[in-house]
Write a protein that holds these residues in place. Structure first.
Motif, PDB file in Angstrom:
ATOM      1  N   ASN A  83      44.783  39.699  48.294  1.00 54.88           N
ATOM      2  CA  ASN A  83      45.401  41.424  49.012  1.00 54.88           C
ATOM      3  C   ASN A  83      44.379  42.210  48.704  1.00 54.88           C
ATOM      4  OD1 ASN A  83      46.628  43.792  48.554  1.00 54.88           O
ATOM      5  ND2 ASN A  83      48.440  42.810  48.583  1.00 54.88           N
ATOM      6  N   PHE A  84      43.888  42.852  49.946  1.00 46.48           N
ATOM      7  CA  PHE A  84      43.124  43.751  50.157  1.00 46.48           C
ATOM      8  C   PHE A  84      43.101  44.897  49.241  1.00 46.48           C
ATOM      9  CE2 PHE A  84      41.663  47.813  52.278  1.00 46.48           C
ATOM     10  CZ  PHE A  84      40.120  47.452  52.403  1.00 46.48           C
ATOM     11  N   LYS A  85      44.266  45.557  49.128  1.00 50.58           N
ATOM     12  CA  LYS A  85      44.527  46.564  47.916  1.00 50.58           C
ATOM     13  C   LYS A  85      44.242  46.431  46.901  1.00 50.58           C
ATOM     14  CE  LYS A  85      48.581  48.644  50.381  1.00 50.58           C
ATOM     15  NZ  LYS A  85      49.879  49.062  50.414  1.00 50.58           N
ATOM     16  N   HIS A  86      44.276  44.933  46.315  1.00 47.44           N
ATOM     17  CA  HIS A  86      43.922  44.574  44.961  1.00 47.44           C
ATOM     18  C   HIS A  86      42.489  44.568  45.091  1.00 47.44           C
ATOM     19  CE1 HIS A  86      47.873  44.075  43.922  1.00 47.44           C
ATOM     20  NE2 HIS A  86      48.414  42.995  43.859  1.00 47.44           N
ATOM     21  N   THR A  87      41.960  44.086  46.122  1.00 50.75           N
ATOM     22  CA  THR A  87      40.465  43.867  46.088  1.00 50.75           C
ATOM     23  C   THR A  87      39.898  45.360  46.000  1.00 50.75           C
ATOM     24  OG1 THR A  87      40.418  41.897  47.405  1.00 50.75           O
ATOM     25  CG2 THR A  87      38.499  43.165  47.387  1.00 50.75           C
ATOM     26  N   VAL A  88      40.415  46.271  46.629  1.00 50.48           N
ATOM     27  CA  VAL A  88      39.728  47.779  46.583  1.00 50.48           C
ATOM     28  C   VAL A  88      39.984  48.167  45.204  1.00 50.48           C
ATOM     29  CG1 VAL A  88      39.951  49.969  47.289  1.00 50.48           C
ATOM     30  CG2 VAL A  88      40.115  48.044  49.109  1.00 50.48           C
ATOM     31  N   ILE A  89      41.131  48.037  44.489  1.00 49.86           N
ATOM     32  CA  ILE A  89      41.376  48.789  43.361  1.00 49.86           C
ATOM     33  C   ILE A  89      40.417  48.030  42.252  1.00 49.86           C
ATOM     34  CG2 ILE A  89      42.818  48.475  41.342  1.00 49.86           C
ATOM     35  CD1 ILE A  89      45.210  48.918  43.389  1.00 49.86           C
ATOM     36  N   GLU A  90      40.033  46.781  42.403  1.00 58.36           N
ATOM     37  CA  GLU A  90      39.124  45.930  41.545  1.00 58.36           C
ATOM     38  C   GLU A  90      37.733  46.693  41.572  1.00 58.36           C
ATOM     39  OE1 GLU A  90      39.732  41.845  42.041  1.00 58.36           O
ATOM     40  OE2 GLU A  90      41.835  41.930  40.950  1.00 58.36           O
ATOM     41  N   ARG A  91      37.632  46.690  42.916  1.00 55.72           N
ATOM     42  CA  ARG A  91      35.994  47.158  43.231  1.00 55.72           C
ATOM     43  C   ARG A  91      35.925  48.627  42.621  1.00 55.72           C
ATOM     44  NH1 ARG A  91      31.697  46.487  47.342  1.00 55.72           N
ATOM     45  NH2 ARG A  91      30.187  47.413  46.278  1.00 55.72           N
ATOM     46  N   VAL A  92      36.780  49.490  42.906  1.00 56.08           N
ATOM     47  CA  VAL A  92      36.626  50.854  42.493  1.00 56.08           C
ATOM     48  C   VAL A  92      36.562  50.821  40.907  1.00 56.08           C
ATOM     49  CG1 VAL A  92      38.031  52.819  42.201  1.00 56.08           C
ATOM     50  CG2 VAL A  92      37.611  51.832  44.468  1.00 56.08           C
TER      51      VAL A  92
END
Length: 108
Positions: free
Chosen positions: A6-15
């Motif tokens: 999930n793109f949202k989860h990827t962004v959250i984890e990276r942030v």
């Protein structure tokens, strides 16, 4: 079979693990707004809000209803300058960063 995330989860984890990435997203959203690419800027800002404050905390910081903020940062959203400034301010404060404007001279 291809693995997908999930793109949202990827962004959250990276942030969460890379503060420089979060700052780069904020910079990109501001730059896109200033260059007239509001729809893309809103989407990046929405992802950044989800990865940092969350919409409930943003609602408290901006004194705006969470649902209204979701609509403002949707692809068809149309936040006022006051609301946009409040959103940027809340995210900027959360990340502990400021903005610095650099003018580029146009050549005649």
């Amino acid at each position: 079979m291809a693995l997908t995330r999930n793109f949202k989860h990827t962004v959250i984890e990276r942030v969460e693990r890379d503060p420089a990435f979060a700052k780069a997203l904020l910079d990109e959203a501001a730059t896109l707004f200033l260059n007239g690419e509001a729809e893309t800027a809103r989407l990046i800002l929405r992802d950044l809000v989800n990865a940092t404050l969350g919409f409930e905390q943003l609602a408290q910081a901006t004194h705006k209803p969470s649902k209204s903020l979701h609509r403002m940062l949707s692809p068809q959203g149309n936040p006022s300058m006051d609301n946009l400034a409040a959103i940027f301010s809340a995210v900027r404060q959360r990340l502990g960063v400021g903005f610095e404007v650099h003018a580029v001279q146009a050549h005649a």
